[in-house]
Structures are given as C-alpha cells and as structure tokens.
Design a protein around this motif. Sequence first.
Motif, PDB file in Angstrom:
ATOM      1  N   ALA A   1       0.849  -1.195   0.000  1.00 49.02           N
ATOM      2  CA  ALA A   1       0.000   0.000   0.000  1.00 49.02           C
ATOM      3  C   ALA A   1       0.884   1.243   0.000  1.00 49.02           C
ATOM      4  N   ARG A   2       0.671   2.150  -0.942  1.00 46.66           N
ATOM      5  CA  ARG A   2       1.462   3.378  -1.035  1.00 46.66           C
ATOM      6  C   ARG A   2       0.828   4.479  -0.198  1.00 46.66           C
ATOM      7  N   ALA A   3       1.624   5.523   0.081  1.00 46.43           N
ATOM      8  CA  ALA A   3       1.155   6.619   0.924  1.00 46.43           C
ATOM      9  C   ALA A   3      -0.007   7.374   0.285  1.00 46.43           C
ATOM     10  N   ASN A   4      -0.069   7.373  -1.078  1.00 44.42           N
ATOM     11  CA  ASN A   4      -1.152   8.084  -1.752  1.00 44.42           C
ATOM     12  C   ASN A   4      -2.431   7.265  -1.846  1.00 44.42           C
ATOM     13  N   GLY A   5      -2.449   6.085  -1.214  1.00 42.25           N
ATOM     14  CA  GLY A   5      -3.653   5.258  -1.188  1.00 42.25           C
ATOM     15  C   GLY A   5      -3.702   4.186  -2.261  1.00 42.25           C
ATOM     16  N   LYS A   6      -2.786   4.234  -3.222  1.00 50.41           N
ATOM     17  CA  LYS A   6      -2.798   3.244  -4.291  1.00 50.41           C
ATOM     18  C   LYS A   6      -2.281   1.916  -3.777  1.00 50.41           C
ATOM     19  N   GLN A   7      -2.990   0.813  -4.139  1.00 47.50           N
ATOM     20  CA  GLN A   7      -2.611  -0.531  -3.736  1.00 47.50           C
ATOM     21  C   GLN A   7      -1.868  -1.184  -4.894  1.00 47.50           C
ATOM     22  N   ILE A   8      -0.551  -1.350  -4.772  1.00 48.23           N
ATOM     23  CA  ILE A   8       0.222  -1.904  -5.884  1.00 48.23           C
ATOM     24  C   ILE A   8       0.358  -3.424  -5.781  1.00 48.23           C
ATOM     25  N   MET A   9       0.032  -3.992  -4.643  1.00 52.39           N
ATOM     26  CA  MET A   9       0.045  -5.448  -4.492  1.00 52.39           C
ATOM     27  C   MET A   9      -1.408  -5.919  -4.331  1.00 52.39           C
ATOM     28  N   ASP A  10      -1.886  -6.735  -5.294  1.00 53.88           N
ATOM     29  CA  ASP A  10      -3.257  -7.243  -5.179  1.00 53.88           C
ATOM     30  C   ASP A  10      -3.235  -8.709  -4.742  1.00 53.88           C
ATOM     31  N   THR A  11      -4.406  -9.239  -4.469  1.00 56.80           N
ATOM     32  CA  THR A  11      -4.512 -10.598  -3.934  1.00 56.80           C
ATOM     33  C   THR A  11      -3.994 -11.632  -4.923  1.00 56.80           C
ATOM     34  N   THR A  12      -4.278 -11.436  -6.218  1.00 56.51           N
ATOM     35  CA  THR A  12      -3.841 -12.398  -7.245  1.00 56.51           C
ATOM     36  C   THR A  12      -2.315 -12.483  -7.288  1.00 56.51           C
ATOM     37  N   THR A  13      -1.658 -11.329  -7.249  1.00 58.92           N
ATOM     38  CA  THR A  13      -0.196 -11.316  -7.272  1.00 58.92           C
ATOM     39  C   THR A  13       0.378 -11.930  -5.998  1.00 58.92           C
TER      40      THR A  13
ATOM     41  N   LEU B   1      -5.535 -21.471  -1.769  1.00 56.19           N
ATOM     42  CA  LEU B   1      -6.819 -21.647  -2.437  1.00 56.19           C
ATOM     43  C   LEU B   1      -6.854 -20.768  -3.680  1.00 56.19           C
ATOM     44  N   SER B   2      -7.976 -20.738  -4.346  1.00 54.77           N
ATOM     45  CA  SER B   2      -8.125 -19.849  -5.496  1.00 54.77           C
ATOM     46  C   SER B   2      -8.074 -18.403  -5.022  1.00 54.77           C
ATOM     47  N   ALA B   3      -7.909 -17.486  -5.961  1.00 58.45           N
ATOM     48  CA  ALA B   3      -7.817 -16.069  -5.609  1.00 58.45           C
ATOM     49  C   ALA B   3      -9.081 -15.589  -4.906  1.00 58.45           C
ATOM     50  N   SER B   4     -10.261 -16.026  -5.390  1.00 56.38           N
ATOM     51  CA  SER B   4     -11.519 -15.595  -4.772  1.00 56.38           C
ATOM     52  C   SER B   4     -11.658 -16.163  -3.362  1.00 56.38           C
ATOM     53  N   SER B   5     -11.267 -17.424  -3.186  1.00 56.41           N
ATOM     54  CA  SER B   5     -11.331 -18.020  -1.848  1.00 56.41           C
ATOM     55  C   SER B   5     -10.329 -17.351  -0.908  1.00 56.41           C
TER      56      SER B   5
ATOM     57  N   ARG C   1      -1.003 -14.215  -4.149  1.00 54.07           N
ATOM     58  CA  ARG C   1      -1.180 -15.677  -4.240  1.00 54.07           C
ATOM     59  C   ARG C   1      -0.114 -16.284  -5.125  1.00 54.07           C
ATOM     60  N   SER C   2       0.215 -15.602  -6.237  1.00 49.56           N
ATOM     61  CA  SER C   2       1.233 -16.122  -7.163  1.00 49.56           C
ATOM     62  C   SER C   2       2.583 -16.227  -6.456  1.00 49.56           C
ATOM     63  N   VAL C   3       2.944 -15.204  -5.688  1.00 47.75           N
ATOM     64  CA  VAL C   3       4.223 -15.211  -4.979  1.00 47.75           C
ATOM     65  C   VAL C   3       4.252 -16.327  -3.938  1.00 47.75           C
ATOM     66  N   LEU C   4       3.137 -16.528  -3.223  1.00 51.76           N
ATOM     67  CA  LEU C   4       3.074 -17.580  -2.208  1.00 51.76           C
ATOM     68  C   LEU C   4       3.222 -18.958  -2.826  1.00 51.76           C
ATOM     69  N   VAL C   5       2.529 -19.188  -3.940  1.00 50.60           N
ATOM     70  CA  VAL C   5       2.611 -20.496  -4.613  1.00 50.60           C
ATOM     71  C   VAL C   5       4.035 -20.751  -5.091  1.00 50.60           C
ATOM     72  N   ALA C   6       4.698 -19.696  -5.629  1.00 53.97           N
ATOM     73  CA  ALA C   6       6.065 -19.845  -6.121  1.00 53.97           C
ATOM     74  C   ALA C   6       7.035 -20.160  -4.999  1.00 53.97           C
TER      75      ALA C   6
END
Length: 582
Positions: A79-91, A104-108, A93-98
């Motif tokens: 999370a950046r200071a200006n409120g922008k979220q540069i890390m989303d759940t899908t990304t 679980l799936s991204a939605s779960s 999850r990808s890093v965790l799997v790697a």
Amino acid sequence: MNKQLLHNYAQRLNQAGHGQKGSIIKAALNEFGVSRDTLYRELHKVGWCSGRKQRKDAGSTTMSDETIAMAGAMLATGARANGKQIMDTTTARSVLVANGHSCLSASSLRRVLKANHLNVASLRTVTAHTQLRSLRPNHVHLLDPSLCVLYYPPGGKGKRQKYADLDEFYKNKPENIEKIKHLRVWRYVLVDHYSGLIKIRYFEAAGESQALNYQFLLWAWQQIGLCQLLYTDKGSANQGQGIINFTQSLKVELITHEAKNARAKGAVEVANNIVEKAFESRILLEPVNSVAELNASVEAWQDAYNANLVPGYCSLHTRHKKPRLSVWQQILRPENQQHYRLLPPAEVCSYLLRKEPQLRTVKPNLTITIDHPVAGRSLPYDVADLKGIYVGLKVKVSPLLVGTNAAVLVGISMPEGLMWHEVTPLAVDEAGFRIDAPVIGEAHKAKADTAVDTARKEAERAAYPGMSDEEIKKAKQKKAVPFNGSLNAHSHLKDINQPAAMKPQGEQVEVPEFTQPKLAPVMLDNLSLRKRVSEALHRPLDAPEAAFLRELGEVDESELTGIIEQVAQGIKASESPLRAVN
C-alpha cells in the motif's frame, strides 16, 4: 440487477419441485449474465434460501495460518502513501505459490483474508483513537503552518494574486515549485483546544522557519495570552533552539507529535480546512493585492467567525455548540484568572529567542549565580535539592521571564536526558547572608549528601569493611591499610618470569668534549698518599721514601701515578721530590 426479477426467480425456486431448480438457475444465469456465485449471493439478499444444510467445516480453511498471515503482510506492504494498492490478492497468491505455500483460489483467498481482517479494505481502515480533553481556555494551543496555493508573482507595484493549481504544481513537476519557491504564501493557524478559537496570519516566504514561528506566536499570544502546552509537529522550525528557548523561558511546554500523525492535532487540521473553505474561497471572488491586504481581510473574518457573526453562516463549534469567542472568554472568570498569562514586551521576547541557556558550575555550597534580566542583577540560586547535583557539576541555566520572582530553569544531564527544574532565587538579608543559614554559635547544619558524596562514602566503607564513618575517618588518619591488608598490590610482581632475551649490541654515542662535565679535583692528604703508594708497591715504605712523601704534603689524586713510578725507581736520602707543573 433488477430486484423485482430477482424476487420472481426466488419465488419460482421456492415453488420448484425436485429436479426443476437447475433449469431455473440456468435461465437466471442467462438472464443476468453473472457467475453462479454472484447469482446465489444476490438471491440470498432478497430472502431466498436453498434449504441445503451448512457444511460442518464451513468457516474453516485448508490454508495454514502462516500462509494467511504472509498474504496479509504482502498486501499491507504493497500500500502506497497516496492510497494506491500496488500489491493485489492475485499477485500475492502467485508469490506464495512460487515459494511453496499451498493456496486456495484467488476468490477463496479474498474471503479468507476478509474473515481475518487482512483484506485491503480492512488494512485501510484508520486506527481507532482516543479523544483527549483540555481543562480550560489557554491550557493547550495547537500550531500548524500550511502552504497556500495562493502566491504573488514578482513585479513591484500592482502585485496581483495567483492561484496555483494543485495538479500543475505538485504532480511530477518540481520545476513549477521552483518557479514560486521565493513567493509562496504560508498560512499559520493556532487553535485554542478548549474553545476552538482560531487565530490565522499569512506570511510570504520560501518555507517554514523559526523566525516565522516566532513572529506568529508573538502576534497570536499578544492577543489571547500564553498557553500552558503548545502542541505541534516535529518540523525543524518547531524544534530549533531559538523556539525551545523562547517557549521554555515563558513556561510553555512544547510538545511534538510523531511524524505523519496529523490526527494528533486534529483541531488545527480542521481549522485549516475551515479557513480554506470559508475564507480563502472568498479571496478568489474578491482578490487582494498583497499579503498585508490578505492579513487585514483574514483578521476581520476570524473575528466574525469566532463570534459567530459571519452573515448567513453558522460558525458554532460542533462540540460545545457555542461561539468560540464566548467559550474562550471563560479564561477571564475569577477562577481562571491565575491561568491568564500575558506575554512580556516584544524586546524581552526577542531576548528570549536569541539567548541560549548559560553554563554554570555548581559551587561548593551547592549554589549557582546568574544575571537575571527581570532583577537586573546577579542572583544566587540553591540547587542542593535537585536530583543528580554535586559540587563542580556544570548545569544549563535559562532565566524565566514570566512572573516577578526572577526564577530560572536549571537543566541537569541525566541518563534519561536533560532534566529541567524551576528554581527561585535565595532570600538574603541586608548583609548578603542567606536568611535560612544557621547562626554562628547557635546552630550548625551540614549539607545533605550529594550523589558524589554518597558514592565516595560507599567506596570508603568498602575499603574499610565493618567500620562506621567516624571509625573510617580515624583509620585514615592513622594510615591504616585498606581492605585489612588482604590485597597483594605489588609483591606478586616479583614472581613473574620474564622472557629471556639477548641484549643487542649498540653503538656508543659520542658527544663533544666541551659537553663533558668538569669534575672538581680530589685531594689526598699526606697520610692517604703514603698509604696509597705503599699499597701500590705491595711493601712498607723505607725511611727515605716516607721522608720524600712527607715533603710532598697534600697532592691531587691525578698526580698519584707519577709519584708511585718515582718512588718505585728508588729514592736517595738527599733527593727532593719532583712536582708536576700545570
């Protein structure tokens, strides 16, 4: 999504027989064009229930707590200071799997994170805070300077205000800020926390500074009096030595909040917003030509705003529902008069800003002296009761100019930091003696032990165990051996085996002859002469030899060798002695 249509589908599902619900669900999916999960979620909102029993493992997950925590941590750091979220759940999850985590799936994963308050929305939720209160008007003042988008371009006479568009001046265009860095207008706002009274003044400057802080506080406090606590941010202008000296000498405690915590002084942040919306918006419609005109306008506006007299505008405070000025005027009540402190004259305040604390050395009678500007002369101060004091200690001293008792602040360096104490001057009689001093012949009162005295006595008690302080004094007078003589201080050095080493051959240093010391001649009396000659000849002297030596009398030792050679060659009875002539 059409609610009425959803109700129709919900009703049809409730009335459907066994095996008929699938076709109705399929028709609804085609009708709305959404996923099955979304359709079920919307049907539940209108009251439809499938009738299926909840699974026993509902609410649980196969993901480990470590994986869930790491996913939340990645979202938090993204999370950046200006409120922008540069890390989303899908990304995430990808890093965790790697990295070998079972996910679980991204939605779960989103549902699991939401249940654990680790989703993006939860992480953005502001931290809960506690409301603080002040005790009376002028108990706490809050100060905050802010940069206005209003500025004045160069051009001498006929200056005209300009409004800098925020996007133009702040979005990746530092060169635009450079254009107006010497022309910007700063808004200084001070708020009385208890009443909400607002004081505003504008300054044209390149940035915040101690000088601007001093000018504004001088202006504001001349109108409403001094506060007990001044709350501001950690800007360098607020923590400069000049401002610290100024506030400290006025008995105003300067408190700074942690960086990036604007809510800590929320009252003044709200006041800045009020000024922008309720006053500066008016300047856009009726421009002013200088900062002086701007200040004249804002003074008129703030007086009306604090008194709730702005036409067609309700400026009652949202907390106490009263005009700010009327609540601040409670400081004038008899019970609050002691807290209404007036600012000293401007020349005295200027002295406070320039004058740094002075170093003083604690005298053997545990006092210090300093020229106090209020008294106009040097005054003594007793520091015997201050923590950590001892003879010879260097302390910082700063005169207090509030009040008439010529008090000072004494700063003592402690492990936890510089500790300040307020000390009043000693009362003395006409002869300059302390009034509380014991009278000769009537009483005697020793000073209490300082920290150094205590440490010294403890050391002496360790050196002379089992003795009282009086016994230790007598033992030292008698030169008693410390520690009962149990310490081997130097005799053990004799038992040290020194390593064997060959003595190196050196060259003798030759010095000029004139530098050789001149020794005084050694004279031999006649008895010594005869004895030395007899010893050299290894025999007694015969009569002629003895007579010969007696005639010589007292001789220089340097002549002894020649005399011995002459006697050895033989002395005749009639022969006279030969003497060396210098």
